[in-house]
Enzyme design. Structure first.
Site, PDB file in Angstrom:
ATOM      1  N   HIS A 103      16.029 -16.246 -31.672  1.00 14.18           N
ATOM      2  CA  HIS A 103      14.874 -17.066 -32.008  1.00 14.18           C
ATOM      3  C   HIS A 103      15.252 -18.261 -32.881  1.00 14.18           C
ATOM      4  CE1 HIS A 103      11.329 -14.265 -30.897  1.00 14.18           C
ATOM      5  NE2 HIS A 103      12.370 -14.055 -30.095  1.00 14.18           N
ATOM      6  N   HIS A 264      16.955  -7.837 -23.380  1.00 14.16           N
ATOM      7  CA  HIS A 264      16.043  -6.694 -23.324  1.00 14.16           C
ATOM      8  C   HIS A 264      16.757  -5.382 -22.999  1.00 14.16           C
ATOM      9  CE1 HIS A 264      12.161  -9.284 -22.806  1.00 14.16           C
ATOM     10  NE2 HIS A 264      12.803  -9.492 -23.949  1.00 14.16           N
TER      11      HIS A 264
END
Length: 736
Positions: A103, A264
């Site tokens: 991020h 993920h």
């Protein structure tokens, strides 16, 4: 009660992120009271005075002295040392730190090069309080003991990316490498993140197009809404958003799939309960006693199994702290159905789902697998499906693709590999690094430089064209991601050679003459000495400016250091370089209304900011370039001199002359200057020209350069600013 109908991410945002309260006695900038006033703040950001290490601090040297192995060991130990105040999921902080690094780097966007991991901007508002960054304040706080130990030897920007790398490696994944060199910022960057400062506001215009230069589809997200566009669980629509957002962050379809599937593979999502009932304000709105931490959770223990982050809940894999193929296998193994998390977020679970995933904090409790709408998108979108099935059947290809995509994600905003520091830098070069060939020849010396300047001036090329060519080549530089610039002489290659602002037909003639001179010079050398076209372009611009100063009665020599090389077309990604094409360049009085999203004057400030110029540097450069007559298409706008081609301060003298009365012309963004007594037309100008007399701050600087005793000062200030732009991309001289 309308909040109950809103997607969970919006509820998280409304719970406290993006605080907009203004204290009654808060001192505001001039723009607060007069929003139409030109904001020059971008030209004053990140000054050396802001750096507590001091203006002479050399981060590159400090980093090179760092004991990298000791640092990585400390990080690795931290990963499995769970803290009671913020317990690690599955006893391992690795997935948490991967999200932090991702991020931080994932805000990068191609159109203006802003965002990215450099500067460590995730520490500051607004990023520290974005809905997509919920609880990453805790990740950075967990890292503080390591940062404290190594201090000035590693920046927050480098540490966050390195920690993401170490996290991946600790869970069995082999990364491609790591490069340091991200110097820290000490204040929030001024970045346009969207048309509305409300959290999760749509960044699309009325026609549904994602606005330039934005990449994230909604305010406060890194990429896209995991529940689906606007919180609607439509996988195909989500795929469209994913493709657009990731492409604007420099990722193609394969890189996009590799990043999502690879990321993920690890960890879980957190949506234990309703954020509306449990979560407090983000860091920007939290009370002072929280010490910079936000999103205080009043439900249960407030952490561990009660954690609320995205509002989605669960893991993609039964081994969330190991690198496996489970994400892709599970995506295709099960038929997925829509349901809601405990927090009310849309997500997907296998039909007839079995409880097979251990709880992150109580191994005796089991849960079903889950997927986001954005995960299902990789299965239903035809192009993404081709890639995910190929990766599923070729684990090695998937692993390599993820390693490359992760390295690109975390290093894309650093610019060319010449800026990389450390001993873990990959030997391989990549096209997205804008590679340059090494110089395998002897550099020209002072005698050659003098001779070449004389030969350039004898070519018969107008001095204005030589200056214009050098400016066009060097001014593509962007300090935001260190791309562009003259090194490589890519102005002779596609796409730059045909950019409208560069006047292709004239440019090709100038480059042909300079290339011919380059070949003749190199052919005559017997000692392996050569001059690159990149060096010759700058040298010719310098020669023309020295001649223009000489005409003003000032003898000077612009400093010149050879060392630039010439890139090939194969080393130049046309699509990647296309985003560097100027939609406006106030220094050449060029503006394309159809392609620009801000006004001509705002575009000038943005351009100057990208060139890392101060207000005086911008002012001196523009005034000097005007009198040397380098406007695109030989426009007369702003050429306030009766002796074009002479480097003097007449632009400022005539601009501030009260014998001229200005009025709007019929042509857009054109103004006529009439003699107050005779009514005769004296000058023509654009808003970019007149802003230097109408804006009080710019006028103050213009008055300095218009003064009778400032003529020589102006010339020397112009030359200094010119030289700065010409050398912006010389990382071999100054590793920024």
């Amino acid at each position: 009660m309308i909040k109950k109908t809103l997607p969970v991410l919006i509820l998280l945002a409304l719970s406290g992120s993006f605080s907009t309260a203004v204290a009654a006695d808060k001192k505001e900038t001039q723009n607060f009271y007069y929003p139409e006033t030109l904001d020059l703040t971008p030209l004053r950001l990140h000054s050396p005075e802001s750096n507590p290490w001091g203006a002479d601090f050399d981060y590159a040297t400090r980093f090179q002295q760092l004991d990298m192995e000791a640092l990585k060991k400390d990080i690795k130990d931290l990963l499995t040392t769970s803290q009671d105040w913020w317990p690690a999921d599955y006893g391992h902080y690795g997935p948490f730190f991967i999200r932090m690094a991702w991020h931080g780097a994932g805000t990068y966007r191609t159109y203006d090069g802003r965002g990215g991991a450099s500067g460590g901007q995730q520490r500051f508002e607004p990023l520290n309080s974005w809905p997509d960054n919920v609880n990453l304040d805790k990740a950075r706080r967990l890292l503080w003991p390591v940062k404290k130990k190594y201090g000035s030897s590693i920046s927050w920007g480098d540490l966050m990316v390195l920690t993401g790398n170490v996290a991946l490696e600790s869970m069995g994944f082999k990364t491609l490498g790591f490069a340091g060199g991200r110097e820290d910022d000490w204040e929030s960057d001024l970045v346009y993140w969207g048309p509305d400062n409300k959290p999760l506001a749509d960044n699309r215009d009325k026609n549904g197009k994602l606005q330039k230069p934005l990449a994230a589809t909604q305010m406060g997200l890194i990429y896209v809404n995991p529940e689906g566009p606007g919180g609607k669980p439509d996988p195909l629509a989500s795929a469209k958003d994913i493709r657009e957002a990731f492409s604007r962050m420099a990722m193609d379809d394969e890189e996009t799939v590799a990043l999502i599937a690879g990321g993920h593979t690890f960890g879980k999502a957190h949506g234990a309960a309703s954020p509306e009932k449990c979560i407090g304000a983000g860091p920007d709105g939290a009370p002072v006693e929280e010490q910079g931490l936000g999103w205080k959770n009043k439900c249960g223990t407030g952490n561990g199994k009660y954690t609320i982050t995205s509002g989605l809940e669960g893991a993609w894999s039964t081994s969330p702290t190991q690198f496996t193929m489970q994400y892709l296998k599970n995506l295709y193994k099960y038929e997925w159905e829509l349901h809601k998390s405990p927090a009310g977020a849309y997500q997907w679970k296998p039909k007839k789902a079995a409880n097979i995933v251990q709880d992150a904090h109580d191994p005796s409790v089991l849960h079903p697998l889950m997927m986001f709408t954005t995960d299902i998108a990789l299965k239903v979108d035809p192009e993404y499906k081709k890639i995910t099935t190929r990766f599923l059947n070729d684990p090695k290809a998937f692993e390599q693709a993820f390693a490359r995509a992760w390295f690109k994600l975390t290093h894309r905003d650093m610019g060319p590999a010449a800026r990389y520091l450390g001993n873990e830098v990959p030997a391989e070069s990549f096209i997205w690094q804008d590679p340059l060939p090494a110089a395998d020849y002897t550099m020209i010396d002072g005698k050659d430089i003098k001779s070449l300047k004389e030969q350039v001036m004898d070519l018969g090329i107008p001095a204005s064209e030589l200056i214009k060519t050098a400016w066009a080549s060097a001014s593509t530089f962007r300090v935001t991601d260190y791309r562009g610039g003259n090194n490589g002489a890519r102005i002779r290659l596609q796409p730059e050679i045909n950019w409208e602002v560069n006047e292709p037909e004239k440019l090709k003639k100038v480059l042909a003459s300079l290339t011919s001179l380059q070949r003749e010079f190199n052919k005559k050398q017997s000692d392996g000495k050569k001059v690159s076209l990149a060096d010759l372009i700058v040298l010719s611009g310098n020669a023309a400016i020295e001649d223009a100063a000489r005409k003003a009665g000032v003898e000077l020599e612009i400093p010149f250091t050879p060392g630039r090389t010439d890139a090939s077309q194969e080393q130049t990604d046309v699509a990647s370089f296309s985003v560097l094409e100027p939609t406006a360049d106030g220094f050449r009085n060029y503006y394309s209304k159809s392609r620009s999203h801000i006004s001509p004057v705002e575009s000038l400030i943005d351009k100057a900011s990208q060139l890392d110029l101060t207000v005086p540097e911008m002012t001196a450069l523009l005034g000097g370039l005007r009198v040397m007559d380098i406007n695109t298409n030989n426009s007369s706008l702003g050429v306030f001199t009766d002796t074009p081609g002479v480097l003097d301060n007449k632009f400022f003298v005539n601009l501030l002359d009260m014998s001229t009365r200005w009025s709007k012309a019929d042509k857009e963004d054109t103004y006529n200057g009439f003699d107050r007594k005779t009514g005769a037309l004296k000058w023509k100008a654009s808003s970019v020209d007149l802003i230097f007399s109408s804006n009080p701050e710019l006028r103050a600087v213009a008055e300095v350069y218009a003064s009778d005793d400032a003529r020589n000062k102006f010339i020397h200030d112009f030359v200094k600013s010119w030289n700065k732009v010409m050398n912006s991309d010389r990382f071999d001289l100054n590793n920024k």
